[in-house]
Design a protein around this motif. Structure first.
Motif, PDB file in Angstrom:
ATOM      1  N   VAL A  91       0.848  -1.202   0.000  1.00 17.65           N
ATOM      2  CA  VAL A  91       0.000   0.000   0.000  1.00 17.65           C
ATOM      3  C   VAL A  91       0.880   1.248   0.000  1.00 17.65           C
ATOM      4  N   ALA A  92       1.936   1.217   0.818  1.00 16.68           N
ATOM      5  CA  ALA A  92       2.861   2.353   0.879  1.00 16.68           C
ATOM      6  C   ALA A  92       3.572   2.543  -0.461  1.00 16.68           C
ATOM      7  N   TYR A  93       3.963   1.433  -1.097  1.00 16.07           N
ATOM      8  CA  TYR A  93       4.670   1.537  -2.383  1.00 16.07           C
ATOM      9  C   TYR A  93       3.749   2.106  -3.460  1.00 16.07           C
ATOM     10  N   ARG A  94       2.485   1.687  -3.444  1.00 17.05           N
ATOM     11  CA  ARG A  94       1.526   2.260  -4.400  1.00 17.05           C
ATOM     12  C   ARG A  94       1.402   3.774  -4.197  1.00 17.05           C
ATOM     13  N   GLN A  95       1.380   4.192  -2.948  1.00 15.57           N
ATOM     14  CA  GLN A  95       1.292   5.626  -2.652  1.00 15.57           C
ATOM     15  C   GLN A  95       2.531   6.351  -3.167  1.00 15.57           C
ATOM     16  N   LEU A  96       3.696   5.746  -2.957  1.00 16.15           N
ATOM     17  CA  LEU A  96       4.941   6.346  -3.441  1.00 16.15           C
ATOM     18  C   LEU A  96       4.925   6.459  -4.969  1.00 16.15           C
ATOM     19  N   LEU A  97       4.459   5.395  -5.626  1.00 13.57           N
ATOM     20  CA  LEU A  97       4.400   5.398  -7.092  1.00 13.57           C
ATOM     21  C   LEU A  97       3.455   6.477  -7.609  1.00 13.57           C
ATOM     22  N   GLN A  98       2.317   6.629  -6.940  1.00 16.29           N
ATOM     23  CA  GLN A  98       1.351   7.628  -7.366  1.00 16.29           C
ATOM     24  C   GLN A  98       1.909   9.046  -7.225  1.00 16.29           C
ATOM     25  N   GLU A  99       2.750   9.251  -6.214  1.00 17.08           N
ATOM     26  CA  GLU A  99       3.299  10.578  -5.946  1.00 17.08           C
ATOM     27  C   GLU A  99       4.506  10.907  -6.818  1.00 17.08           C
ATOM     28  N   TYR A 100       5.345   9.902  -7.106  1.00 20.03           N
ATOM     29  CA  TYR A 100       6.620  10.173  -7.771  1.00 20.03           C
ATOM     30  C   TYR A 100       6.836   9.380  -9.070  1.00 20.03           C
ATOM     31  N   GLY A 101       5.833   8.645  -9.513  1.00 23.56           N
ATOM     32  CA  GLY A 101       6.034   7.651 -10.567  1.00 23.56           C
ATOM     33  C   GLY A 101       6.553   8.155 -11.891  1.00 23.56           C
ATOM     34  N   GLN A 102       6.413   9.453 -12.183  1.00 21.09           N
ATOM     35  CA  GLN A 102       6.827   9.965 -13.497  1.00 21.09           C
ATOM     36  C   GLN A 102       8.003  10.930 -13.422  1.00 21.09           C
ATOM     37  N   ILE A 103       8.735  10.914 -12.292  1.00 17.11           N
ATOM     38  CA  ILE A 103       9.929  11.756 -12.233  1.00 17.11           C
ATOM     39  C   ILE A 103      10.999  11.192 -13.173  1.00 17.11           C
ATOM     40  N   THR A 104      11.940  12.034 -13.556  1.00 21.14           N
ATOM     41  CA  THR A 104      13.034  11.603 -14.414  1.00 21.14           C
ATOM     42  C   THR A 104      14.261  11.257 -13.561  1.00 21.14           C
ATOM     43  N   ILE A 105      15.256  10.637 -14.180  1.00 26.30           N
ATOM     44  CA  ILE A 105      16.436  10.174 -13.463  1.00 26.30           C
ATOM     45  C   ILE A 105      17.148  11.336 -12.770  1.00 26.30           C
ATOM     46  N   VAL A 106      17.277  12.445 -13.466  1.00 25.65           N
ATOM     47  CA  VAL A 106      17.779  13.688 -12.879  1.00 25.65           C
ATOM     48  C   VAL A 106      16.790  14.779 -13.258  1.00 25.65           C
ATOM     49  N   PRO A 107      16.748  15.879 -12.515  1.00 26.47           N
ATOM     50  CA  PRO A 107      15.869  16.975 -12.907  1.00 26.47           C
ATOM     51  C   PRO A 107      16.117  17.393 -14.358  1.00 26.47           C
ATOM     52  N   HIS A 108      15.045  17.647 -15.068  1.00 28.92           N
ATOM     53  CA  HIS A 108      15.097  17.965 -16.498  1.00 28.92           C
ATOM     54  C   HIS A 108      15.740  16.825 -17.294  1.00 28.92           C
ATOM     55  N   GLY A 109      15.497  15.592 -16.820  1.00 34.19           N
ATOM     56  CA  GLY A 109      16.075  14.423 -17.471  1.00 34.19           C
ATOM     57  C   GLY A 109      15.545  14.167 -18.863  1.00 34.19           C
ATOM     58  N   GLU A 110      14.486  14.884 -19.266  1.00 32.94           N
ATOM     59  CA  GLU A 110      13.992  14.740 -20.637  1.00 32.94           C
ATOM     60  C   GLU A 110      15.091  15.050 -21.656  1.00 32.94           C
ATOM     61  N   MET A 111      16.037  15.905 -21.240  1.00 32.07           N
ATOM     62  CA  MET A 111      17.139  16.278 -22.137  1.00 32.07           C
ATOM     63  C   MET A 111      18.153  15.149 -22.294  1.00 32.07           C
ATOM     64  N   PHE A 112      18.130  14.207 -21.355  1.00 34.93           N
ATOM     65  CA  PHE A 112      19.165  13.166 -21.322  1.00 34.93           C
ATOM     66  C   PHE A 112      18.530  11.787 -21.280  1.00 34.93           C
ATOM     67  N   GLN A 113      17.602  11.534 -22.163  1.00 35.95           N
ATOM     68  CA  GLN A 113      16.886  10.270 -22.141  1.00 35.95           C
ATOM     69  C   GLN A 113      17.813   9.095 -22.409  1.00 35.95           C
ATOM     70  N   VAL A 114      17.457   7.943 -21.847  1.00 35.88           N
ATOM     71  CA  VAL A 114      18.192   6.708 -22.112  1.00 35.88           C
ATOM     72  C   VAL A 114      17.884   6.290 -23.544  1.00 35.88           C
ATOM     73  N   THR A 115      18.871   6.441 -24.416  1.00 37.29           N
ATOM     74  CA  THR A 115      18.657   6.132 -25.823  1.00 37.29           C
ATOM     75  C   THR A 115      19.054   4.690 -26.118  1.00 37.29           C
ATOM     76  N   LYS A 116      18.815   4.262 -27.345  1.00 37.05           N
ATOM     77  CA  LYS A 116      19.200   2.915 -27.772  1.00 37.05           C
ATOM     78  C   LYS A 116      20.494   2.915 -28.574  1.00 37.05           C
ATOM     79  N   GLU A 117      21.236   4.013 -28.485  1.00 40.83           N
ATOM     80  CA  GLU A 117      22.520   4.060 -29.173  1.00 40.83           C
ATOM     81  C   GLU A 117      23.511   3.124 -28.507  1.00 40.83           C
ATOM     82  N   PRO A 118      24.323   2.412 -29.299  1.00 42.35           N
ATOM     83  CA  PRO A 118      25.359   1.543 -28.707  1.00 42.35           C
ATOM     84  C   PRO A 118      26.325   2.352 -27.848  1.00 42.35           C
ATOM     85  N   ALA A 119      26.818   1.729 -26.805  1.00 46.53           N
ATOM     86  CA  ALA A 119      27.847   2.367 -25.979  1.00 46.53           C
ATOM     87  C   ALA A 119      29.174   2.312 -26.729  1.00 46.53           C
TER      88      ALA A 119
END
Length: 445
Positions: free
Chosen positions: A411-439
């Motif tokens: 129940v607590a985890y569901r609450q956490l997911l509802q509150e934070y579920g769409q945050i990015t890895i770092v603030p403004h992480g939309e600029m640094f998305q995990v791409t499918k480019e080879p390393a």
């Protein structure tokens, strides 16, 4: 009297809710809402306990997938992951029963589970070796382990080419310690030489498996799950042995990431069987793909040594943030909280929130945290004694009990997911998305 600037703005643009605000301005998204699985989003996960070491000098196999009922209820378990709103699952295929011999595999169970996971759009972090090996390979003293395990990793990657996230060898340090130093699992040795032999074979196996995976998935993301530990010695004159132990906790990652250990650790390696040729091989460079440092943290990871030599569990003195921050400064890798729980179901919700506070603090430092894992989905068995004996005591640490009824922490985890579920890895992480480019980059600047 001249109008102030706000009057001019309000006359021209209105009282607020300005056009454009929805694009990250005052009216932008705050990161709340259940996870979507979009690239760059923080990865909220759980795991299914899958340990399979042997005890009783090889006579008894502790297969937690069997003991916790997953073989019979795998479809139900995957549905619980989906129902929780989770997009990511740390999942371990039973290596010991799949790899029947050189070039021989039994994929029946794995194929069913992986197909269902793909259908449910669950992203697996695929765990390939979790505390044990097939009987025909013996144990971690076997120098052929890296070769045969690499063969298995390649076979897995080719059979499931849609999988991108891997943990080749789970908790290398713990595996080697419990098997060759503490005398509990697998080879059940109690020797420094046995420990060094196990750890070098395990790290080499991880590296070579990583090499094979990268040939199939050049964009592979390797989440190396390691135990974040510390010993607090409460003596005015700390002993050399404990000082060394607090350095040896880095050993698996030092060898994996080609980080030169301190001189006393290097002497320890040479004194206990590592050759200069082997050491140079480890230091040649880190494995391919994108490397993520996964740190597992349980309160029992920290121990206190009292002045009289008595040992007690300290339960969260430094905590995940402080210990992982130390690891981060050493390796400078993106971080993931890859395991945590407590055995007391009543205390679990508070422990979940405490771990999340640690993650938020890490994010405030600007350190990229990839994700968080409550481990595990369902209760475990006999982990209070490290699987040393087959007693069958249930450890109430899951999001669900063994009857698949929800515990308070779910129940607590569901609450956490509802509150934070769409945050990015770092603030403004939309600029640094995990791409499918080879390393491709080798040198870090």
């Amino acid at each position: 009297m001249a109008k102030n600037f706000l009057k001019h703005i309000k006359t021209r643009f209105g009282e607020g809710n300005y056009a454009g605000d929805e694009f990250g301005g005052a009216g932008g998204r705050d990161g709340s809402g259940l996870p979507t699985g979009d690239p760059g989003n923080f990865m909220f996960a759980t795991g299914i306990e899958c340990s399979y070491p042997t005890i009783d000098h090889g006579k008894t196999r502790r297969d937690l997938l069997a003991e916790c009922g997953h073989y019979d209820r795998w479809k139900e378990d995957l549905a619980l992951v989906k129902d929780m709103g989770l997009k990511v699952l740390r999942y371990g295929l039973p290596y010991y029963s799949i790899h029947l011999g050189p070039g021989k595999y039994d994929w029946e169970f794995a194929d069913q589970v992986m197909a269902e996971m793909q259908r449910l759009e669950i992203t697996p972090i695929l765990d390939l070796l979790h505390f044990g090996v097939p009987n025909w390979l013996g144990d971690f003293q076997n120098p052929e382990l890296p070769v045969y395990f690499a063969e298995y990793a390649e076979a897995v990657a080719r059979r499931y080419p849609w999988v991108r996230y891997y943990t080749p060898v789970n908790e290398v340090f713990v595996t080697a310690r419990m098997s060759a130093k503490d005398g509990i699992w697998n080879e059940q040795l109690k020797s420094e030489r046995g420990f060094v032999t196990a750890i070098k074979h395990l790290v080499a196996a991880s590296i070579m498996a990583n090499q094979q995976i990268a040939q199939v998935r050049p964009d592979c993301i390797i989440v190396q799950s390691e135990s974040a530990e510390y010993i607090h010695e409460l003596r005015a004159n700390p002993c050399a042995r404990i000082k060394l132990e607090n350095k040896l906790r880095f050993l698996a990652l030092d060898l994996l990431y080609a980080h030169h250990p301190d001189a006393d650790v290097l002497n320890y390696l040479y004194d206990n069987g590592m050759t200069r040729e082997e050491y140079d091989w480890f230091m040649a460079g880190e494995p391919p793909g994108y490397q993520v440092m996964g740190n597992d943290y349980y309160g029992r990871n920290e121990r206190i040594i009292l002045p009289n030599g008595e040992e007690c569990t300290s339960m969260d003195v430094l905590g995940w943030y402080n210990i992982t921050h130390e690891y981060y400064l050493r390796y400078r890798k993106p971080v993931m909280h890859t395991e945590t729980n407590v055995f007391n179901a009543h205390e679990a919700p508070t422990w979940l929130w405490k771990q999340w506070v640690n993650i938020l603090r890490m994010r405030e430092e600007g350190i990229p945290v990839l994700g968080f894992t409550w481990y595990s989905l369902i209760d475990q068995v006999d982990w209070d004694i490290g699987l040393a004996q087959k007693i069958g005591k249930v450890n109430a640490c899951g999001l669900f009990d063994l009857d698949r009824n929800p515990r308070k922490v779910s129940v607590a985890y569901r609450q956490l997911l509802q509150e934070y579920g769409q945050i990015t890895i770092v603030p403004h992480g939309e600029m640094f998305q995990v791409t499918k480019e080879p390393a491709i980059l080798k040198v870090e600047v």
